[in-house]
Every structure is written in C-alpha cells, then in structure tokens.
Motif scaffolding. Structure first.
Motif, PDB file in Angstrom:
ATOM      1  N   LEU A  83       0.854  -1.190   0.000  1.00 57.46           N
ATOM      2  CA  LEU A  83       0.000   0.000   0.000  1.00 57.46           C
ATOM      3  C   LEU A  83       0.886   1.235   0.000  1.00 57.46           C
ATOM      4  N   TYR A  84       0.487   2.238  -0.784  1.00 57.09           N
ATOM      5  CA  TYR A  84       1.251   3.477  -0.896  1.00 57.09           C
ATOM      6  C   TYR A  84       0.395   4.628  -0.365  1.00 57.09           C
ATOM      7  N   HIS A  85       0.929   5.311   0.644  1.00 58.82           N
ATOM      8  CA  HIS A  85       0.241   6.485   1.174  1.00 58.82           C
ATOM      9  C   HIS A  85       0.996   7.712   0.684  1.00 58.82           C
ATOM     10  N   ILE A  86       0.402   8.428  -0.258  1.00 57.78           N
ATOM     11  CA  ILE A  86       1.001   9.632  -0.835  1.00 57.78           C
ATOM     12  C   ILE A  86       0.505  10.810  -0.015  1.00 57.78           C
ATOM     13  N   VAL A  87       1.391  11.408   0.753  1.00 61.35           N
ATOM     14  CA  VAL A  87       0.965  12.366   1.773  1.00 61.35           C
ATOM     15  C   VAL A  87       0.943  13.817   1.296  1.00 61.35           C
ATOM     16  N   SER A  95       0.072   7.754  -7.954  1.00 61.60           N
ATOM     17  CA  SER A  95      -0.920   6.780  -7.515  1.00 61.60           C
ATOM     18  C   SER A  95      -1.343   5.829  -8.627  1.00 61.60           C
ATOM     19  N   LYS A  96      -1.171   6.222  -9.868  1.00 65.43           N
ATOM     20  CA  LYS A  96      -1.639   5.406 -10.984  1.00 65.43           C
ATOM     21  C   LYS A  96      -0.912   4.059 -11.006  1.00 65.43           C
ATOM     22  N   GLY A  97      -1.683   2.981 -11.078  1.00 63.11           N
ATOM     23  CA  GLY A  97      -1.111   1.645 -11.131  1.00 63.11           C
ATOM     24  C   GLY A  97      -0.703   1.094  -9.783  1.00 63.11           C
ATOM     25  N   ARG A  98      -1.021   1.820  -8.702  1.00 66.46           N
ATOM     26  CA  ARG A  98      -0.664   1.369  -7.356  1.00 66.46           C
ATOM     27  C   ARG A  98      -1.907   1.352  -6.472  1.00 66.46           C
ATOM     28  N   ARG A  99      -1.918   0.458  -5.503  1.00 65.21           N
ATOM     29  CA  ARG A  99      -2.950   0.524  -4.464  1.00 65.21           C
ATOM     30  C   ARG A  99      -2.548   1.671  -3.543  1.00 65.21           C
ATOM     31  N   SER A 100      -3.318   2.732  -3.552  1.00 65.19           N
ATOM     32  CA  SER A 100      -2.828   3.955  -2.916  1.00 65.19           C
ATOM     33  C   SER A 100      -3.913   4.723  -2.177  1.00 65.19           C
ATOM     34  N   ILE A 101      -3.437   5.484  -1.208  1.00 62.28           N
ATOM     35  CA  ILE A 101      -4.235   6.450  -0.461  1.00 62.28           C
ATOM     36  C   ILE A 101      -3.528   7.788  -0.584  1.00 62.28           C
ATOM     37  N   ILE A 102      -4.285   8.850  -0.811  1.00 63.20           N
ATOM     38  CA  ILE A 102      -3.691  10.182  -0.945  1.00 63.20           C
ATOM     39  C   ILE A 102      -4.254  11.091   0.143  1.00 63.20           C
ATOM     40  N   THR A 103      -3.361  11.814   0.811  1.00 65.93           N
ATOM     41  CA  THR A 103      -3.810  12.889   1.696  1.00 65.93           C
ATOM     42  C   THR A 103      -3.842  14.181   0.903  1.00 65.93           C
ATOM     43  N   HIS A 104      -5.037  14.750   0.783  1.00 68.57           N
ATOM     44  CA  HIS A 104      -5.198  16.029   0.086  1.00 68.57           C
ATOM     45  C   HIS A 104      -5.397  17.105   1.147  1.00 68.57           C
ATOM     46  N   HIS A 105      -4.415  17.981   1.265  1.00 72.48           N
ATOM     47  CA  HIS A 105      -4.427  18.964   2.346  1.00 72.48           C
ATOM     48  C   HIS A 105      -5.377  20.123   2.062  1.00 72.48           C
ATOM     49  N   ALA A 132      -6.559   7.075  -6.988  1.00 73.47           N
ATOM     50  CA  ALA A 132      -6.358   6.578  -5.620  1.00 73.47           C
ATOM     51  C   ALA A 132      -7.506   5.676  -5.196  1.00 73.47           C
ATOM     52  N   ASN A 133      -7.202   4.754  -4.305  1.00 74.30           N
ATOM     53  CA  ASN A 133      -8.248   3.898  -3.736  1.00 74.30           C
ATOM     54  C   ASN A 133      -9.068   4.629  -2.688  1.00 74.30           C
ATOM     55  N   HIS A 134      -8.448   5.620  -2.050  1.00 76.84           N
ATOM     56  CA  HIS A 134      -9.159   6.383  -1.029  1.00 76.84           C
ATOM     57  C   HIS A 134      -8.427   7.691  -0.798  1.00 76.84           C
ATOM     58  N   MET A 135      -9.173   8.672  -0.269  1.00 79.89           N
ATOM     59  CA  MET A 135      -8.611   9.983   0.025  1.00 79.89           C
ATOM     60  C   MET A 135      -8.711  10.257   1.516  1.00 79.89           C
ATOM     61  N   ILE A 136      -7.694  10.955   2.039  1.00 75.75           N
ATOM     62  CA  ILE A 136      -7.730  11.521   3.389  1.00 75.75           C
ATOM     63  C   ILE A 136      -7.667  13.031   3.233  1.00 75.75           C
ATOM     64  N   THR A 137      -8.481  13.750   4.004  1.00 77.19           N
ATOM     65  CA  THR A 137      -8.353  15.199   4.064  1.00 77.19           C
ATOM     66  C   THR A 137      -8.208  15.616   5.523  1.00 77.19           C
ATOM     67  N   ASP A 156     -15.706   8.136  -0.356  1.00 77.85           N
ATOM     68  CA  ASP A 156     -14.362   8.152  -0.957  1.00 77.85           C
ATOM     69  C   ASP A 156     -13.341   8.866  -0.086  1.00 77.85           C
ATOM     70  N   ILE A 157     -13.797   9.605   0.926  1.00 76.75           N
ATOM     71  CA  ILE A 157     -12.916  10.514   1.668  1.00 76.75           C
ATOM     72  C   ILE A 157     -13.123  10.355   3.169  1.00 76.75           C
ATOM     73  N   THR A 158     -12.011  10.289   3.900  1.00 74.91           N
ATOM     74  CA  THR A 158     -12.041  10.273   5.357  1.00 74.91           C
ATOM     75  C   THR A 158     -11.303  11.506   5.886  1.00 74.91           C
ATOM     76  N   VAL A 159     -11.878  12.145   6.886  1.00 82.30           N
ATOM     77  CA  VAL A 159     -11.247  13.319   7.497  1.00 82.30           C
ATOM     78  C   VAL A 159     -10.429  12.896   8.707  1.00 82.30           C
ATOM     79  N   THR A 160      -9.164  13.253   8.710  1.00 90.37           N
ATOM     80  CA  THR A 160      -8.319  13.110   9.907  1.00 90.37           C
ATOM     81  C   THR A 160      -7.619  14.452  10.119  1.00 90.37           C
ATOM     82  N   TYR A 161      -7.951  15.135  11.175  1.00 95.08           N
ATOM     83  CA  TYR A 161      -7.345  16.438  11.455  1.00 95.08           C
ATOM     84  C   TYR A 161      -5.862  16.284  11.775  1.00 95.08           C
TER      85      TYR A 161
END
Length: 361
Positions: A83-87, A95-105, A132-137, A156-161
């Motif tokens: 799993l790749y977490h792109i922060v 993220s393309k071609g990878r199982r990934s999560i992106i944090t969008h600030h 991405a498989n999922h987004m964090i904001t 599609d999006i989870t909030v983590t402060y």
C-alpha cells in the motif's frame, strides 16, 4: 502489510510536518517506510529516525528539469509495497497503477494562485487523485471542496485532522520575552504565515494601523516571507518601528514567539487545517482569526472570528481583545482545551484503520 509513506516536503513546512509526525507515530504501529523524494539533491531517500538512507540518485534532465519530471523518474524506484500512502496531493500522479491512499491537504494554492499557468498546473496535478483507492483530508471543509470539484462521494474521503507537537505549550510570558529580547511594556500581536495573497496580511496591517493609534505600545511581529507590497504599505503608513518582519526564525525558536505574544492574529482567506492555529492553541495564546474556509471548524469556540474582508470588524475585535485582560485569559483557557482534540497519536491510529480497509486481502 508493508506500507510506503511517500513525501517530498521538508519537515519545516506544513505538509512536511504532517508526513514526519505521521511516520513517527505510525512506525510503532505497523510496517511502514518513509520515502522522501529529495528534489533539491536529486535523491530518493528512506527516512530512518535522524538518518537518511539513499535509495537512488535521479539524473536530472538538462534545461527542462522540474518537479513533475523528477517525480515521474522517481516512480520506477518505488516498488515492493502493499500500500502506498502519498501524503502530498501534488504527488498524486504517483498513484496510478498502485494501491494507494492520498492525503489532500487543501485546494487553496490553486484557487488563489497568482499565475494562470501555475493554476492550471496545480489543477492538473490534483486531477490524478482519481486513481487513488481512497482519500484523506485534514478538514471537512476540504472534503466538501473535493466532493464538489472532483465529483467524489462521501465514502471516498475520510477526514483526519492534523495533530500538534508537544513543543507547543504554555510558558511564562515575561520570562520568554526576556529570552527573546522583546520589550516588556508592549502588547504584542503575532502572525505566522507565508506570503501568499490568501494570507491577507495587507488587511491585518491596515487594521493594526488603527489599533496602534488607540492602544499605545503595540507591536506587530510577522514571521514568514513578505510580499514587497506589504513592506511598502508599512512604510506608507509610517509603521516601520511598530511592525517587525522576521523572514526566518529557527524552528526550535518558533514556539517561544507564541508564548511571548498577547494575541495571535490569523486573517487568512482560505485554509484546511493550519498548523499555526493548532500551535497557537496548544501554547495558550488568545486567537483572532478569519471566519472563512475551515477556520471556524478548526477553532470551534477557541478564538474570536472576524470578517477577513472587513477592516473595521478586524480592528474592533483586536481592540477588544487587547484592552480586556479577562477576555484574553478566557480565550487562552479555551485555546488550551481545544488543542487537546488535535493529537498525532490519534491521527496515526485513525490512519492505520484506513490502511486496514484498503490493504490487499
């Protein structure tokens, strides 16, 4: 499950602090590597405590080399993870071609870009989030923006402060002023921010011009790079001895400036979960901030909100805070209470829960 946390920002930046703090709190919970894309030195590195282990050198392309090309070249050297977490959302093309999560600030830099070219480049970079498989904001405000602008669904999006470092805590004002060489007899207003137009520093300076005429011995301290027009505005208003511009302050000294201040003023027009607000709260500093974007969400009742476009509103509420010691004491208490909500351990635990949902079975 083996996780790569991919980052290209230094720790002294907001997104960089998110990456470094998240890694420090995750590494005791799961098998995670912090992969640092070091554009300045054309290196891919693995962060290990205080060391950096070289993964690969990246050959620069003469003349046309830029960040995007560098990231694309780095991509082929980052492999072997579940799993790749792109922060950093600007790296979403990885993220393309990878199982990934992106944090969008936040989307603010694109919205308030001072260059049409830069605006479209940022919009293009952000568009890769669809892979991405999922987004964090880091705020509900940003989540709603992403849902609107990129047609994402709530699921599609989870909030983590963000969290806040324990370097920021209450200290004795007089003792800290003595250490920093700041005057004891002045009311000090602090602002820490970049020099983007959205930081709204010109309106802060104009409001301060009124304030310093009403309350003697006031001082505005600005930490961060400054726009030429704001420096000229200070000269035009004759505030050279009332406004202090500090372009650079060592990172380990920043906490003490909150402790030395009577008020933290943050009239920014657009933010997601700004670290400086969390730092001011954890320091017990009374806060005056813009009633805009995510700021009310982050502050709750821990600060006084103002219309960032209304100079009269800003100067009136600044005057109320600086002239009322009991009000400042009350707001300081509320700041400290609110700061307990922002904890890096909780951020790491919630992030790990997200990993478990999207890791390969």
């Amino acid at each position: 499950m083996k996780i790569a946390l991919i980052n290209d920002q230094p720790e002294y930046s907001g997104m960089g602090e998110y990456a470094f703090q998240l890694y420090r709190h995750l590494k005791n919970l799961c098998n995670v590597d912090h992969i640092f894309l070091n554009y300045a030195e054309s290196r891919i590195e693995r962060i290990e405590d205080h060391d950096r282990v070289l993964i690969s050198k990246i050959k620069k392309t003469p003349v046309i080399n830029n960040g995007v090309l560098f990231w694309l070249k780095c991509s082929k050297y980052i492999s072997g993870y579940d799993l790749y977490h792109i922060v950093n959302h600007n790296l979403s093309l990885l993220s393309k071609g990878r199982r990934s999560i992106i944090t969008h600030h936040h989307l603010s830099p694109a919205k308030y870009s001072d260059s049409v070219v830069r605006y479209y480049v940022r919009r293009s970079l952000h568009s890769w989030i669809k892979y991405a498989n999922h987004m964090i904001t880091v705020s509900n405000f940003t989540k709603q923006q992403l849902m609107r602008d990129y047609r994402l669904s709530d699921s599609d999006i989870t909030v983590t402060y963000n969290g806040v470092s324990d370097s920021y805590k209450p200290r004795e004002l007089k003792k800290i002023r003595e250490q920093l060489g700041l005057p004891m007899d002045k009311k000090i207003i602090l602002n820490i921010a970049g020099n983007g137009v959205r930081k709204n520093i010109s309106n802060l300076i104009k409001s301060f011009d009124f304030l310093q005429k009403k309350i003697e011995n006031t001082l505005l301290i600005r930490i961060g790079r400054e726009r030429k027009e704001n420096i000229n505005l200070v000269k035009k208003l004759g505030l050279q001895d009332k406004v202090v511009f500090l372009e650079y302050v060592p990172r380990d000294k920043i906490p003490f400036y909150y402790n030395a201040s009577d008020l933290f003023a943050f009239p920014s027009l657009s933010e997601a979960c700004p670290m400086v607000l969390l730092e001011a709260m954890a320091s017990g500093c009374p806060i005056l901030a813009a009633d805009a974007s995510s700021i009310p969400e982050i502050l709750g009742t821990a600060g006084i909100l103002v219309d960032p476009f209304d100079i009269d509103d800003m100067k009136t509420k600044m005057f109320e805070l600086l002239s009322d010691a009991e009000l400042r004491k009350e707001m300081s208490k509320k700041s400290l209470e609110r700061s307990e909500f922002f904890d890096w351990e909780k951020v790491a635990e919630k992030t790990l829960e997200i990993y478990s949902k999207f890791a390969p079975s």
